[in-house]
Enzyme design. Structure first.
Site, PDB file in Angstrom:
ATOM      1  CB  SER A 135      10.914  33.576 -26.692  1.00  0.00           C
ATOM      2  OG  SER A 135      12.126  33.808 -27.647  1.00  0.00           O
ATOM      3  CE1 TYR A 148      12.652  37.889 -23.805  1.00  0.00           C
ATOM      4  CE2 TYR A 148      13.577  36.239 -25.219  1.00  0.00           C
ATOM      5  CZ  TYR A 148      12.722  37.353 -24.753  1.00  0.00           C
ATOM      6  OH  TYR A 148      11.606  37.210 -25.994  1.00  0.00           O
TER       7      TYR A 148
HETATM    8  N1  LIG Z   1      10.192  40.931 -30.774  1.00  0.00           N
HETATM    9  C1  LIG Z   1      10.787  39.656 -30.554  1.00  0.00           C
HETATM   10  O1  LIG Z   1      11.628  39.251 -31.478  1.00  0.00           O
HETATM   11  C2  LIG Z   1      10.105  38.703 -29.741  1.00  0.00           C
HETATM   12  C3  LIG Z   1      10.237  37.042 -30.048  1.00  0.00           C
HETATM   13  C4  LIG Z   1       9.880  36.245 -29.132  1.00  0.00           C
HETATM   14  C5  LIG Z   1       9.196  36.609 -28.118  1.00  0.00           C
HETATM   15  N2  LIG Z   1       8.915  37.916 -27.701  1.00  0.00           N
HETATM   16  C6  LIG Z   1       7.998  38.305 -26.609  1.00  0.00           C
HETATM   17  O2  LIG Z   1       6.793  38.909 -27.008  1.00  0.00           O
HETATM   18  C7  LIG Z   1       6.462  39.809 -25.901  1.00  0.00           C
HETATM   19  C8  LIG Z   1       6.306  41.203 -26.431  1.00  0.00           C
HETATM   20  O3  LIG Z   1       7.347  41.914 -26.774  1.00  0.00           O
HETATM   21  P1  LIG Z   1       7.619  42.665 -28.161  1.00  0.00           P
HETATM   22  O4  LIG Z   1       8.723  42.542 -28.943  1.00  0.00           O
HETATM   23  O5  LIG Z   1       6.156  43.244 -28.597  1.00  0.00           O
HETATM   24  O6  LIG Z   1       8.240  43.920 -27.468  1.00  0.00           O
HETATM   25  P2  LIG Z   1       7.956  45.521 -27.191  1.00  0.00           P
HETATM   26  O7  LIG Z   1       8.799  46.213 -26.207  1.00  0.00           O
HETATM   27  O8  LIG Z   1       7.499  45.859 -28.434  1.00  0.00           O
HETATM   28  O9  LIG Z   1       6.263  45.463 -26.237  1.00  0.00           O
HETATM   29  C9  LIG Z   1       6.449  45.096 -25.049  1.00  0.00           C
HETATM   30  C10 LIG Z   1       5.402  45.866 -24.352  1.00  0.00           C
HETATM   31  O10 LIG Z   1       5.416  45.115 -22.918  1.00  0.00           O
HETATM   32  C11 LIG Z   1       5.165  46.267 -22.076  1.00  0.00           C
HETATM   33  N3  LIG Z   1       5.577  45.910 -20.693  1.00  0.00           N
HETATM   34  C12 LIG Z   1       6.891  45.803 -20.229  1.00  0.00           C
HETATM   35  N4  LIG Z   1       6.806  45.318 -18.907  1.00  0.00           N
HETATM   36  C13 LIG Z   1       5.432  45.635 -18.471  1.00  0.00           C
HETATM   37  C14 LIG Z   1       5.041  45.431 -17.241  1.00  0.00           C
HETATM   38  N5  LIG Z   1       5.605  45.235 -16.288  1.00  0.00           N
HETATM   39  N6  LIG Z   1       3.619  45.648 -17.196  1.00  0.00           N
HETATM   40  C15 LIG Z   1       2.730  45.877 -18.334  1.00  0.00           C
HETATM   41  N7  LIG Z   1       3.460  46.115 -19.414  1.00  0.00           N
HETATM   42  C16 LIG Z   1       4.902  45.918 -19.484  1.00  0.00           C
HETATM   43  C17 LIG Z   1       5.837  47.444 -22.484  1.00  0.00           C
HETATM   44  O11 LIG Z   1       5.681  48.712 -22.033  1.00  0.00           O
HETATM   45  C18 LIG Z   1       5.755  47.223 -24.036  1.00  0.00           C
HETATM   46  O12 LIG Z   1       4.573  48.163 -24.590  1.00  0.00           O
HETATM   47  C19 LIG Z   1       7.448  39.760 -24.919  1.00  0.00           C
HETATM   48  O13 LIG Z   1       7.024  38.696 -23.942  1.00  0.00           O
HETATM   49  C20 LIG Z   1       8.727  39.081 -25.645  1.00  0.00           C
HETATM   50  O14 LIG Z   1       9.749  38.833 -24.665  1.00  0.00           O
HETATM   51  C21 LIG Z   1       9.224  39.037 -28.675  1.00  0.00           C
END
Ligand SMILES: NC(=O)c1ccc[n+]([C@@H]2O[C@H](COP(=O)([O-])OP(=O)(O)OC[C@H]3O[C@@H](n4cnc5c(N)ncnc54)[C@H](O)[C@@H]3O)[C@@H](O)[C@H]2O)c1
Length: 264
Positions: A135, A148
């Site tokens: 991130s 985080y």
């Molecule tokens: N959305 C943002 O703004 C953003 C920005 C930077 C980084 N990220 C990172 O991107 C990644 C995906 O996030 P997102 O925004 O798509 O969120 P999201 O909540 O839409 O998707 C996350 C997915 O991870 C799954 N998950 C959580 N814990 C798990 C586990 N123990 N085992 C297997 N699956 C698991 C959830 O069920 C979900 O489907 C994360 O690592 C998040 O930190 C997101």
């Protein structure tokens, strides 16, 4: 994106948001994708090109078995996207030990479990690409999302060091460092002592559209970038933290002040 065509890829966190979009894009680019997520049931519908399976990334043995199973069926593994994760909005004083353990287990150990399962196979193949979703919070220091940010800094450090080690074996490593993207992560986030909607209102930048952002991130993966930092504000904020930490701290203190105005 022709280099994804015909490739075999695992995407964790593949049921929602960034992981789901990565999986769908890779399929469109001609890859076979194994999307793995806590949210998938064993009976989940799969197609030839998009398999869906239940996985808890904190379970190292289950991650190892998934990689073994994919290699047994497909003969190799070209990409692993260690992407599953979640967020906590909280000052450190409001965190409890269980929350720390959970976020480290999913966001950091979950990534490492994916690496430890896939990397030996990729060394054997002398090819492969490990893509870890960190991130922008893994590049800068921020109060209020300290837990985080701590896990994401660790993912960046792990990825960048591994990238150097892996080069000799023909294995590539990339860390994705996007800013704020419209996904379910913010609704699913835990926020301590601040209402979730108030937490969302404190986000200082406009949310990025999911699919175009994922396309840009995959273009960065295709170019084998070490860090994929986007959008432009992400690059500017990251540069500011390196060039003028004092100025960056002023902005961070403003965010902390805004948080404390709505904290219970
Ligand atoms: N959305 C943002 O703004 C953003 C920005 C930077 C980084 N990220 C990172 O991107 C990644 C995906 O996030 P997102 O925004 O798509 O969120 P999201 O909540 O839409 O998707 C996350 C997915 O991870 C799954 N998950 C959580 N814990 C798990 C586990 N123990 N085992 C297997 N699956 C698991 C959830 O069920 C979900 O489907 C994360 O690592 C998040 O930190 C997101």
């Amino acid at each position: 994106m022709e280099q994804f065509s015909g490739k075999i890829a695992i995407v964790t966190g593949g049921a929602s948001g960034i992981g789901k979009s990565i999986a769908e894009h890779l399929v469109r680019y001609g890859a076979t994708v194994i999307a793995a997520d806590l949210q998938f049931k064993d009976t989940e519908s799969s197609t030839d090109k998009l398999e869906k399976c239940y996985l808890d990334v904190t379970d190292a043995e289950a991650v190892r078995q998934l990689v073994e199973n994919v290699v047994a069926r497909h003969g190799r593994l070209d990409y692993i996207f260690n992407n599953a994760g979640f967020a906590i909005g909280s000052e450190v004083r409001d965190m409890n030990v269980e929350q720390w353990q959970r976020i480290i287990a999913v966001n950091l150990q979950g990534v490492i479990n994916g690496v430890m399962a896939a990397y030996p196979q990729m060394i054997k193949q002398q090819s492969g690409h490990i893509v870890n979703t960190a991130s922008l919070a893994g590049l800068i220091y921020q109060p209020v999302i300290n837990a985080y940010s701590t896990t994401k800094h660790a993912v960046v450090a792990h990825s960048m060091g591994l990238r150097l080690e892996a080069q000799q074996f023909g294995v590539k490593v990339t860390a994705l460092c996007p800013g704020y993207i419209k996904t379910n992560i913010y609704n699913a986030a835990v926020s301590n002592n601040v209402a979730n909607d108030a937490f969302l209102k404190l986000i200082p930048f406009p949310m990025l559209e999911l699919d175009p952002t994922v396309e840009k991130m995959l273009a960065g993966v295709a170019k084998n970038k070490a860090l994929v930092v986007l959008p432009a504000y992400g690059k500017i904020v990251y540069a500011l933290h390196r060039i003028s930490p004092a100025l960056a701290n002023l902005l961070s203190k403003k965010s902390l002040g805004d948080w404390r105005k709505v904290r219970n």
